[in-house]
Design an enzyme around this catalytic site. Sequence first.
Site, mmCIF file in Angstrom:
data_model
loop_
_atom_site.group_PDB
_atom_site.id
_atom_site.type_symbol
_atom_site.label_atom_id
_atom_site.label_comp_id
_atom_site.label_asym_id
_atom_site.label_seq_id
_atom_site.Cartn_x
_atom_site.Cartn_y
_atom_site.Cartn_z
ATOM 1 N N ASP A 8 0.858 -1.187 0.000
ATOM 2 C CA ASP A 8 0.000 0.000 0.000
ATOM 3 C C ASP A 8 0.893 1.237 0.000
ATOM 4 O O ASP A 8 2.129 1.149 -0.150
ATOM 5 C CB ASP A 8 -1.029 -0.038 1.145
ATOM 6 C CG ASP A 8 -0.437 0.251 2.516
ATOM 7 O OD1 ASP A 8 0.796 0.447 2.629
ATOM 8 O OD2 ASP A 8 -1.211 0.278 3.497
ATOM 9 N N CYS A 65 2.797 -3.449 3.969
ATOM 10 C CA CYS A 65 2.001 -2.255 4.276
ATOM 11 C C CYS A 65 2.706 -1.556 5.442
ATOM 12 O O CYS A 65 3.910 -1.747 5.634
ATOM 13 C CB CYS A 65 0.538 -2.587 4.552
ATOM 14 S SG CYS A 65 0.199 -3.559 6.036
ATOM 15 N N THR A 67 2.331 -1.836 8.760
ATOM 16 C CA THR A 67 2.710 -2.798 9.799
ATOM 17 C C THR A 67 2.879 -4.215 9.271
ATOM 18 O O THR A 67 3.421 -5.078 9.979
ATOM 19 C CB THR A 67 1.614 -2.870 10.879
ATOM 20 O OG1 THR A 67 0.386 -3.253 10.224
ATOM 21 C CG2 THR A 67 1.432 -1.531 11.570
ATOM 22 N N VAL A 69 0.345 -5.999 9.001
ATOM 23 C CA VAL A 69 -0.768 -6.703 9.650
ATOM 24 C C VAL A 69 -1.994 -6.766 8.735
ATOM 25 O O VAL A 69 -2.498 -7.848 8.419
ATOM 26 C CB VAL A 69 -1.124 -6.052 11.003
ATOM 27 C CG1 VAL A 69 -2.375 -6.690 11.588
ATOM 28 C CG2 VAL A 69 0.041 -6.185 11.973
ATOM 29 N N HIS A 98 8.012 -25.030 8.625
ATOM 30 C CA HIS A 98 6.953 -25.760 9.332
ATOM 31 C C HIS A 98 5.559 -25.505 8.778
ATOM 32 O O HIS A 98 4.696 -26.387 8.862
ATOM 33 C CB HIS A 98 6.959 -25.380 10.819
ATOM 34 C CG HIS A 98 8.144 -25.909 11.558
ATOM 35 N ND1 HIS A 98 8.287 -25.811 12.932
ATOM 36 C CD2 HIS A 98 9.273 -26.551 11.128
ATOM 37 C CE1 HIS A 98 9.444 -26.358 13.299
ATOM 38 N NE2 HIS A 98 10.060 -26.806 12.224
ATOM 39 N N HIS A 133 4.654 -31.984 9.687
ATOM 40 C CA HIS A 133 4.015 -30.677 9.502
ATOM 41 C C HIS A 133 2.896 -30.714 8.469
ATOM 42 O O HIS A 133 2.006 -29.868 8.500
ATOM 43 C CB HIS A 133 5.056 -29.632 9.089
ATOM 44 C CG HIS A 133 6.163 -29.498 10.084
ATOM 45 N ND1 HIS A 133 5.947 -29.002 11.352
ATOM 46 C CD2 HIS A 133 7.470 -29.836 10.008
ATOM 47 C CE1 HIS A 133 7.096 -29.028 12.018
ATOM 48 N NE2 HIS A 133 8.023 -29.528 11.231
ATOM 49 N N ARG A 136 -0.627 -30.923 9.843
ATOM 50 C CA ARG A 136 -1.080 -29.666 10.465
ATOM 51 C C ARG A 136 -1.459 -28.641 9.402
ATOM 52 O O ARG A 136 -2.451 -27.911 9.548
ATOM 53 C CB ARG A 136 0.020 -29.127 11.389
ATOM 54 C CG ARG A 136 0.288 -30.087 12.532
ATOM 55 C CD ARG A 136 1.622 -29.882 13.191
ATOM 56 N NE ARG A 136 1.879 -30.952 14.150
ATOM 57 C CZ ARG A 136 3.057 -31.181 14.705
ATOM 58 N NH1 ARG A 136 4.098 -30.420 14.412
ATOM 59 N NH2 ARG A 136 3.203 -32.168 15.557
HETATM 60 C C1 RB5 Z 1 -2.105 2.663 6.426
HETATM 61 O O1 RB5 Z 1 -2.082 3.864 7.100
HETATM 62 C C2 RB5 Z 1 -1.916 1.509 7.401
HETATM 63 O O2 RB5 Z 1 -3.056 1.337 8.160
HETATM 64 C C3 RB5 Z 1 -1.571 0.253 6.650
HETATM 65 O O3 RB5 Z 1 -0.420 0.463 5.907
HETATM 66 C C4 RB5 Z 1 -1.307 -0.966 7.487
HETATM 67 O O4 RB5 Z 1 -0.392 -0.699 8.493
HETATM 68 C C5 RB5 Z 1 -2.486 -1.696 7.966
HETATM 69 O O5 RB5 Z 1 -2.403 -2.747 8.595
#
Ligand code: RB5
Length: 148
Positions: A8, A65, A67, A69, A98, A133, A136
């Site tokens: 992103d 991105c 994080t 996440v 794994h 593995h 699983r």
């Molecule tokens: C964008 O600001 C940010 O939320 C995105 O890059 C990411 O970290 C989301 O998980």
Amino acid sequence: MKLAIGCDHAAVELKQEIISHLQNRGIEVEDFGTYTNDSCDYPIYAEKVANEVVSKRADGGILICGTGVGISIAANKVKGVRCVVCSEPFSAKLSKMHNNTNILAFGARVVGLGMAKMIVDAWLDAEYEGGRHQHRVDLIHEIEEKQN
Ligand code: RB5
């Protein structure tokens, strides 16, 4: 080997550095965007890369991105994806050995370029061990089947 990569707006510069790093390793890379720092929605790029991987048009994927996440959560919604988000190389390596991860994610606001390269290399250089593995990993995908 061919990898699909996406990010992103938070990770455009880091993605470019990672593309160069992969190309220096002799890996073919297809970039699915985003290409600018304009604010955008990470699930779009997660889905593009995930589809390349599960269709086998790519041998694996890398998603970045802020994080790592959100983009990893989104990728893991695509059936057949096993995406790991890492901020250090040990988990990247073990996730391949794994869990047979097929997409690697990390955060441009979490790791610097040096650590990102170490994470990528640890993931690429590791091999899935199979054996105990596999059962699983199969159970993970049985969960997917139960959702439909
Ligand atoms: C964008 O600001 C940010 O939320 C995105 O890059 C990411 O970290 C989301 O998980």
